[in-house]
Every structure is written in structure tokens, then in C-alpha cells.
Motif scaffolding. Structure first.
Motif, PDB file in Angstrom:
ATOM      1  N   SER A 338       0.804  -1.222   0.000  1.00 16.71           N
ATOM      2  CA  SER A 338       0.000   0.000   0.000  1.00 16.71           C
ATOM      3  C   SER A 338       0.838   1.272   0.000  1.00 16.71           C
ATOM      4  CB  SER A 338      -0.931   0.007   1.224  1.00 16.71           C
ATOM      5  OG  SER A 338      -0.160  -0.006   2.423  1.00 16.71           O
ATOM      6  N   SER A 365      -1.463  -9.224   5.760  1.00 17.24           N
ATOM      7  CA  SER A 365      -2.436  -8.891   6.798  1.00 17.24           C
ATOM      8  C   SER A 365      -1.801  -8.777   8.179  1.00 17.24           C
ATOM      9  CB  SER A 365      -3.550  -9.944   6.837  1.00 17.24           C
ATOM     10  OG  SER A 365      -3.022 -11.235   7.119  1.00 17.24           O
ATOM     11  N   GLU A 527      -7.833  -9.362   9.324  1.00 14.33           N
ATOM     12  CA  GLU A 527      -8.331  -8.607   8.182  1.00 14.33           C
ATOM     13  C   GLU A 527      -7.975  -7.144   8.385  1.00 14.33           C
ATOM     14  OE1 GLU A 527     -12.497  -9.266   7.860  1.00 14.33           O
ATOM     15  OE2 GLU A 527     -12.301 -11.404   7.370  1.00 14.33           O
ATOM     16  N   ASN A 528      -7.106  -6.641   7.485  1.00 12.46           N
ATOM     17  CA  ASN A 528      -6.680  -5.231   7.571  1.00 12.46           C
ATOM     18  C   ASN A 528      -6.123  -4.878   8.946  1.00 12.46           C
ATOM     19  OD1 ASN A 528      -7.532  -4.682   4.893  1.00 12.46           O
ATOM     20  ND2 ASN A 528      -9.642  -4.468   5.621  1.00 12.46           N
TER      21      ASN A 528
END
Length: 551
Positions: A338, A365, A527-528
Motif C-alpha cells: 500500500s 495482513s 483482516e486489515n
């Protein structure tokens, strides 16, 4: 760094330096004997010959003694530096060590340490030849103070030019030293990326020419330029000496009494002084290179400060696991996918003995980061970790880490089994190897594996043997089964994990093998950076009956 090494061996260094000085003094006295013999009466030849022989023998013995002592000092300094750097690496905070990078540490242990050690090898040449040059100047002063002053001016001009060149050369040597750290990383990629480079011709060509080749050339050009400047400045000094010889012989010495004696003396002094001066000027750069290397080592070791890792006296009692709690634990790190900072947590978890936990989640993750937080390789940036009701902080984190055995995806196998000595180590290890079907490929003998030349899946099985022999209360497996065939996946999930649970071990398994998730006690999903917990699908009654224990 150099001051510390010198202080450690100051008496041996003083003895070696004294031998170098005596050797230089004997060289100057030999020159005086030669000059005297050229103009002496035949009646004095006998005594002059004995004096000459004694001085020659003393020069040889002291030069040999000095070289031997400084060689020993160099090897001692190299060993001390490697002990020091290794100790800093062993005691360093894991996260800071990751940021510093392995190639820079390797460079410090090899190239930079060798350059520092070379300083001690260069010292005798510097001392001996400095004494010879100084003695020659004194001898010139005795022959003629006017010519001596002219010689000082010539040497002063040479020294000024050398100093200016020195400042420029040091800058290039520092650039070469910094590039050297990157080059060690490329050397590692040369072997570790061998498969990828052979599968892609364009990648291989680009790596060889633009990455590795350009780095090699950058080190070569910077170092060659720096050393060339030193050599050129040394040649400038030699030129001034020869120019001064011509000036003395044809201009400064006029029609004076004993002109032949004075000119002979000056000619011998200058010719004798040229080589020591060149050696002196060529060895000073090595000392400067050692200073650059020592500064580089200090810079690298400052970047890996030690963590609180006090060694226990005697054999500490083994840690027990009653409960392990993570309360609001957070960790923030740079996420390449990212191109932003990624925050893991807050995490609220509890682990107890005799439980198997599966951890799943997509790539990036934070699964491996969570495992590193759990085992204490990373300190949480927020939140708390509690073991058996005791809060884990910097002062007790190393002891806390002794609770775990972990096999990460980038695991390392040591040549020897470095676990605590136990009489049945070979027997227990070979029993586990047989169970994992490796007994025909490798054996444990004398506390070491007979070979590690195995496939990645087989090496992971060796790592599993090591983890089981450590017999820690908490085991973590990071994608252990990813490289195993279906037979060994079944052995791992259906036999090994239940046995570890029966022994009262807490187990965390990072995995994508969803067909086996029902064999665990619970399933955690990331998750994230956030944790989602779900119940395992299989009831206790469906778990296989245990036939034997692991160890």
C-alpha cells in the motif's frame, strides 16, 4: 574504536613501537657508518666493520621483532573487533537489527574489520621509516644547517600537498566504504537468488550489469581514485626530494672546504631517505583507511543498540505457561503493497496450555508480525503483554522469549543442535527423524545433523525436529506445511498437533490449509490488521486418539 583497541594492548604496542624505533635508529647509524667508511683511513676499517655488523644485526632483529609483534596485534585486533560486533549483534534489539540489514553487518565483520587490523600491520613501517627520515634530517643538520633549512622547506611543501590530497582522498574512501555495504547485499543475492536469475535471462543480465556490476565498479572507482590520490601525492613528495638533491649538488654547495665529503654525505642521505619516505607516504593511507573503517563499524554498531538480555547464572528454571494475555497490543510498520504505514491491532488475545490455535489471513495482513509480537521479537508500541499475571517489559522480555519455539517461513538451521546438553539428544533426534521419514537422508550424530543438503520441505522437517527437542511450552509454526506433500501434512495436522496439545503445549499455526482447521481449538482471522475470532469446526470427540508423544 582504534583508541580502544590500542588501549587494550598498550604494553605490547609500546614494545613493538620501541622495536620499530630502534630499527629506524640503527638504519640511520648504518648510513652514518657508510659515510664515515667512504672517507676513513684504512687503519679504522676493522673497528668500523665490527660496528657496522653489530648495527646491521640489531636492525634485522628489531625489524623482525617489530613486524612479528605488530602482526600479532593485527590478528588480536581483528579477533577483538569480530567478538565485539558479534556480541552487539547477539544482544541487539531484533527490530533494529532488521532495519540495519544483514549486508552491513557482514561488511563490518569482514571488510571493515580487516581494514582496521591492517592499521597495526602498517604501524611498524610508519614508525621505522619516520625515524629514518627524521634521523636523516638530523644528519643533514650536522653537515650543514643552511641546507637542512632548505630541506625542511622542501619537505614542508611536500607535506602540504600531501595533506590537501589526503582530505580529498578520504572523501572517496568513505564513499567506497558506504557502497561496500550495499555490495555485500548484492553478493548475498547472487547465491540466494540463483534460481530466479537462471529462469529469467533479462533479469540475470540486468542484475549482473546494472546492479552487481555497477556496485562493484562504484567501489572500485571510488577506492582506486582515493588511493591513486595518495600515490600521486607520494610521488610529488619523491619528486621534491630529487629536485632538492639536484639543488644541493649543483647550486647550494659552493666551493667550500671538504666539499667532496659534504656532497657525498648529502647524496647518500638523500638517496637513502627516498625509499623510507615513499614507504612512509604509502602506508599512511592504510592507516587512514583503517580510521574510515573503524568509524564505519562504530556507525553500524550504534544503529543496533543492545536490548536487556541479562544472562542467568547457572541453569534457570524452565518457564511455565498458565496464561498469556495480549491487552490492546498495537504495532505499526511500513507496508510495501500500500506504500503506507500499516497498523496491526489493537489485539486482545489469551492463550492457555493444551490449545491449538489456527491463524489465517491474506498476504500482508500481519500474521507473521503478530507472531513476532507474541514471541517478544517485537516490543508492542502500545498495549501490554502479561505472562502468568506478570507484565512483560524490556527488563524481562528476553526471559519471556524462552517460553517459545518458533519456525518462521525464513527459518535458519544451525550446523549443530545448540539446545541445552542432554545425554539422549542424538537418540531423541534420530527417533524424530525416523518418524518424519528422514532417517535415510540425515542423522543426528554428536549433536549435529550429518547434512543439510536437502529440499526446503525436508529442511523444514529438520527445523521441526529442533523445535520438538527444545521442548518449550509454546510452539509457533509459520506456514510450516506449505512445502510438505500430503502425507506429511497429514502427519503434521492429524498426529503432531494433537500430541503437542496432549503434552499441554500451546500451539499457534499460521496456515492456509482450511481442510484441517476443524482440528484446532479456535480459528483467528486477520483482516486489515484487525483480529476476527471464530470457533473451530470439529468437536473434541472427533480428534484422533494419541498413540505416542513427540519427544
Amino acid at each position: 574504536m582504534l583508541s580502544h583497541l590500542i588501549q587494550q594492548s598498550r604494553w605490547l604496542l609500546l614494545a613493538a613501537a620501541a622495536a620499530s624505533v630502534i630499527s629506524g635508529v640503527c638504519g640511520v647509524l648504518l648510513l652514518a657508518q657508510i659515510t664515515t667508511a667512504l672517507t676513513a683511513d684504512a687503519s679504522r676499517y676493522g673497528s668500523l666493520a665490527w660496528t657496522f655488523a653489530g648495527l646491521a644485526l640489531a636492525a634485522m632483529l628489531t625489524r623482525t621483532l617489530s613486524a612479528v609483534l605488530f602482526e600479532r596485534l593485527g590478528q588480536h585486533a581483528l579477533a577483538e573487533l569480530r567478538h565485539y560486533i558479534s556480541a552487539r549483534v547477539l544482544a541487539a534489539d531484533f527490530r533494529r537489527l532488521e532495519l540495519a540489514g544483514g549486508p552491513r553487518v557482514q561488511s563490518a565483520l569482514s571488510e571493515h574489520s580487516n581494514n582496521v587490523a591492517q592499521f597495526f600491520v602498517s604501524v611498524p613501517a610508519i614508525l621505522t621509516n619516520a625515524v629514518v627520515v627524521a634521523g636523516c634530517l638530523v644528519y643533514m643538520a650536522l653537515l650543514s644547517w643552511k641546507i637542512f633549512l632548505a630541506a625542511v622547506v622542501a619537505i614542508g611543501l611536500g607535506s602540504l600537498g600531501y595533506h590537501l590530497a589526503h582530505l580529498l582522498a578520504i572523501r572517496h574512501l568513505k564513499t567506497a566504504s558506504q557502497e561496500q555495504d550495499k555490495l555485500f547485499g548484492h553478493f548475498r543475492a547472487l547465491t540466494e537468488g540463483a534460481k530466479e536469475l537462471r529462469l529469467n535471462r533479462a533479469k540475470r543480465r540486468t542484475f549482473g550489469s546494472e546492479v552487481l556490476g555497477s556496485s562493484i565498479e562504484a567501489v572500485r572507482s571510488s577506492r582506486a581514485l582515493g588511493m591513486s590520490i595518495f600515490v600521486a601525492s607520494a610521488s610529488w613528495g619523491s619528486f621534491l626530494i630529487y629536485a632538492f638533491i639536484g639543488l644541493v649538488l649543483f647550486v647550494l654547495v659552493g666551493d667550500v672546504p671538504d666539499r667532496t665529503t659534504i656532497m657525498t654525505g648529502f647524496a647518500l642521505v638523500f638517496l637513502y631517505m627516498v625509499t623510507p619516505l615513499e614507504v612512509l607516504l604509502l602506508n599512511i593511507p592504510r592507516a587512514n583507511l583503517a580510521k574510515v573503517a573503524a568509524d564505519r563499524i562504530e556507525e553500524i554498531t550504534r544503529e543496533i543498540p543492545g536490548a536487556a538480555m541479562a544472562e542467568a547464572v547457572g541453569v534457570p528454571p524452565p518457564l511455565r505457561l498458565n496464561s498469556l494475555l495480549l491487552k490492546g497490543v498495537k504495532h505499526r510498520y511500513y507496508h510495501e503493497q500500500s506504500d503506507d504505514f500499516f497498523e496491526l491491532g489493537p489485539l486482545d488475545l489469551e492463550f492457555r496450555p493444551g490449545t491449538v490455535t489456527f491463524l489465517v489471513g491474506g498476504n500482508g495482513s500481519g500474521k507473521t508480525t503478530l507472531a513476532k509480537l507474541l514471541v517478544g521479537l517485537y516490543a508492542p508500541e502500545a498495549g501490554e503483554v502479561w505472562l502468568n499475571g506478570e507484565r512483560i517489559e524490556d527488563f524481562n522480555r528476553d526471559r519471556y522469549r524462552q517460553l517459545f519455539s518458533a519456525i518462521f517461513s525464513d527459518f535458519h538451521l544451525f550446523e549443530r543442535l545448540l539446545e541445552a546438553s542432554r545425554p539422549d539428544l542424538d537418540e531423541a533426534g534420530n527417533r524424530l527423524l525416523a518418524r518424519l521419514h528422514l532417517q535415510h537422508k540425515v542423522k543426528v550424530s554428536g549433536g549435529a545433523f550429518s547434512t543439510q543438503a536437502l529440499s526446503q520441505g525436508q529442511r523444514k522437517r529438520l527445523a521441526l525436529v529442533v523445535a520438538c527437542l527444545e521442548d518449550r511450552p509454546f510452539l509457533i509454526f509459520d506456514e510450516w506445511a506449505a512445502d510438505q506433500d500430503p502425507v506429511f501434512k497429514d502427519v503434521f495436522y492429524r498426529e503432531l498437533l494433537p500430541e503437542l496439545r496432549a503434552q499441554g503445549k500451546a500451539v499457534l499455526v499460521i496456515s492456509h490449509d482450511d481442510r484441517y482447521f476443524g482440528l484446532g481449538d479456535r480459528l483467528l482471522r486477520l483482516e486489515n490488521g484487525r483480529l476476527v475470532e471464530g470457533a473451530a469446526a470439529s468437536p473434541q470427540a472427533e480428534r484422533p486418539v494419541l498413540q505416542s508423544t513427540v519427544a
